[in-house]
Design an enzyme around this catalytic site. Structure first.
Site, PDB file in Angstrom:
ATOM      1  N   ASP A  29     -13.026   1.135   6.592  1.00 12.92           N
ATOM      2  CA  ASP A  29     -11.691   1.420   6.043  1.00 12.92           C
ATOM      3  C   ASP A  29     -11.125   2.600   6.825  1.00 12.92           C
ATOM      4  OD1 ASP A  29      -9.505   1.403   4.149  1.00 12.92           O
ATOM      5  OD2 ASP A  29     -10.355   3.227   3.307  1.00 12.92           O
ATOM      6  N   SER A  30      -9.833   2.832   6.656  1.00 13.14           N
ATOM      7  CA  SER A  30      -9.206   3.986   7.299  1.00 13.14           C
ATOM      8  C   SER A  30      -9.771   5.298   6.736  1.00 13.14           C
ATOM      9  CB  SER A  30      -7.704   3.941   7.068  1.00 13.14           C
ATOM     10  OG  SER A  30      -7.434   3.835   5.687  1.00 13.14           O
ATOM     11  N   GLU A  67      -5.535  10.255  -3.996  1.00 13.72           N
ATOM     12  CA  GLU A  67      -6.480  11.185  -3.357  1.00 13.72           C
ATOM     13  C   GLU A  67      -6.424  12.565  -4.010  1.00 13.72           C
ATOM     14  OE1 GLU A  67      -7.140  11.013   0.755  1.00 13.72           O
ATOM     15  OE2 GLU A  67      -7.246   8.823   0.729  1.00 13.72           O
ATOM     16  N   CYS A 107      -9.865  -2.229   4.413  1.00 15.53           N
ATOM     17  CA  CYS A 107      -8.503  -1.680   4.488  1.00 15.53           C
ATOM     18  C   CYS A 107      -7.480  -2.815   4.542  1.00 15.53           C
ATOM     19  CB  CYS A 107      -8.410  -0.824   5.740  1.00 15.53           C
ATOM     20  SG  CYS A 107      -6.788  -0.126   6.027  1.00 15.53           S
ATOM     21  N   CYS A 140      -3.620  -2.567  -1.704  1.00 16.05           N
ATOM     22  CA  CYS A 140      -4.019  -1.331  -1.014  1.00 16.05           C
ATOM     23  C   CYS A 140      -5.296  -0.841  -1.688  1.00 16.05           C
ATOM     24  CB  CYS A 140      -2.924  -0.276  -1.133  1.00 16.05           C
ATOM     25  SG  CYS A 140      -3.398   1.326  -0.448  1.00 16.05           S
ATOM     26  N   THR A 141      -6.195  -0.312  -0.863  1.00 15.80           N
ATOM     27  CA  THR A 141      -7.498   0.132  -1.362  1.00 15.80           C
ATOM     28  C   THR A 141      -7.413   1.103  -2.541  1.00 15.80           C
ATOM     29  OG1 THR A 141      -7.334   1.783   0.396  1.00 15.80           O
ATOM     30  CG2 THR A 141      -8.794  -0.101   0.788  1.00 15.80           C
ATOM     31  N   HIS A 142      -6.377   1.940  -2.534  1.00  8.94           N
ATOM     32  CA  HIS A 142      -6.303   2.997  -3.539  1.00  8.94           C
ATOM     33  C   HIS A 142      -5.754   2.543  -4.893  1.00  8.94           C
ATOM     34  CE1 HIS A 142      -6.792   5.243   0.112  1.00  8.94           C
ATOM     35  NE2 HIS A 142      -6.743   6.413  -0.501  1.00  8.94           N
TER      36      HIS A 142
HETATM   37  N1  DGL Z   1      -6.784   1.827   3.320  1.00  9.03           N
HETATM   38  C1  DGL Z   1      -5.358   1.704   3.420  1.00  9.03           C
HETATM   39  C2  DGL Z   1      -4.946   0.305   2.927  1.00  9.03           C
HETATM   40  O1  DGL Z   1      -5.602  -0.311   2.120  1.00  9.03           O
HETATM   41  C3  DGL Z   1      -4.634   2.785   2.651  1.00  9.03           C
HETATM   42  C4  DGL Z   1      -4.728   4.150   3.290  1.00  9.03           C
HETATM   43  C5  DGL Z   1      -4.109   4.198   4.673  1.00  9.03           C
HETATM   44  O2  DGL Z   1      -2.871   4.130   4.798  1.00  9.03           O
HETATM   45  O3  DGL Z   1      -4.865   4.267   5.634  1.00  9.03           O
HETATM   46  O4  DGL Z   1      -3.943  -0.194   3.364  1.00  9.03           O
END
Ligand code: DGL
Length: 274
Positions: free
Chosen positions: A18-19, A160, A81, A192-194
């Protein structure tokens, strides 16, 4: 002990990247669905966020992330991600010789299965929404479904920061999601992961009658199915080991990551990708 090649393959870890921290929501679902699997997680914390970057940049980063996992001998690469799945999945599948699973297709399939009104909302980073990846995937499954997408870039920093149910988060959620009410969607993809951590706040902002689709759990099911079909599931029956690598600030990754993965996250190794 005698292992057949197949046994050895199954014993290799699942690679997840993931990022940064958010992909731990996907890893958590994978470990719940397959407790015997060993995993290697890479969070590219030095280059996060991916969500505001171009397709070319995200593709390059994703290839570097995946190559790191391949060098570690993983049997599968999971692109946790959403932005990297939206922009780089094709490139990764062309280059890698192991199965590659992204989060978009499983989430889109779950949404298409659940919607009754055939009106689905999708939220994600700017990159994911700009790519149209979810909308195209949903349309490819059922062209009668209308998909309405909205970028919600402020959700990532709020999560976060740990502000999951604060007034400011509620206010931002209602501004982002207001438009969906008029569209009468009955299903919303958390692309989105979050966002799974904001489920409660998002559900309240939308009001009743909207099912929230968490791509993380749909992806874990897809990982399990794919490994089973390829006879690559780990049959040891023992609890899996989980290793974490980051490209910057392991301390922050551990502190914030525990909210996503749980208290067992206590060590992450700092690496350089190139
Ligand atoms: N992991 C990214 C996603 O799911 C979110 C965080 C980022 O922008 O890197 O798109």
């Amino acid at each position: 002990m005698n292992f057949s090649t197949r046994d050895m393959d199954g014993a290799r870890p699942i690679g997840v990247f993931d990022s940064g921290i958010g992909g731990l929501t996907v890893l958590r679902e994978i470990t719940r669905a397959m407790p015997s699997e060993d995993t290697i997680y890479l969070g590219d914390t030095a280059r996060v966020p991916y969500g505001s970057k171009s397709k070319e940049t995200v593709e390059r980063y994703a290839l570097e992330d995946a190559r790191f996992l391949i060098r570690r001998g993983v049997k599968m690469v999971v692109v946790a991600c959403n932005t990297a799945s939206a922009f780089a999945l094709e490139k990764l599948r062309l280059e890698l010789k192991v199965p590659v699973i992204g989060v978009i297709e499983p989430g889109a399939r779950a949404a298409a299965r659940i919607t009754r009104s055939k009106k689905v909302g999708v939220i994600g980073t700017e990159g994911t929404i700009k790519s149209n990846a979810y909308s195209s995937a949903i349309k490819a499954i059922n062209p009668e479904i209308a998909a309405f997408a909205k970028a919600c870039p402020l959700f990532v920093p709020l999560v976060e920061e740990g502000w999951l149910r604060d007034d400011v988060t509620r206010e931002i959620a209602s501004r982002y999601l207001e438009g969906f009410k008029k569209l009468e969607i009955d299903t919303l993809v958390l692309g989105c992961t979050h966002y799974p951590l904001l489920k409660e706040t998002i559900a309240k902002a939308l009001g009743t009658g909207v099912v929230l689709i968490d791509s993380a759990s749909a992806t874990a099911e897809e990982v399990k199915r794919t490994l089973a079909q390829a006879k690559l599931l780990n049959a040891s029956g023992e609890e899996g080991e989980h290793r974490f690598f980051v490209t910057d600030s392991p301390e922050r990754f551990i502190a914030v990551g525990r909210r996503f993965f749980g208290e067992t996250l206590d060590y992450a190794e700092l690496i350089e990708l190139i």
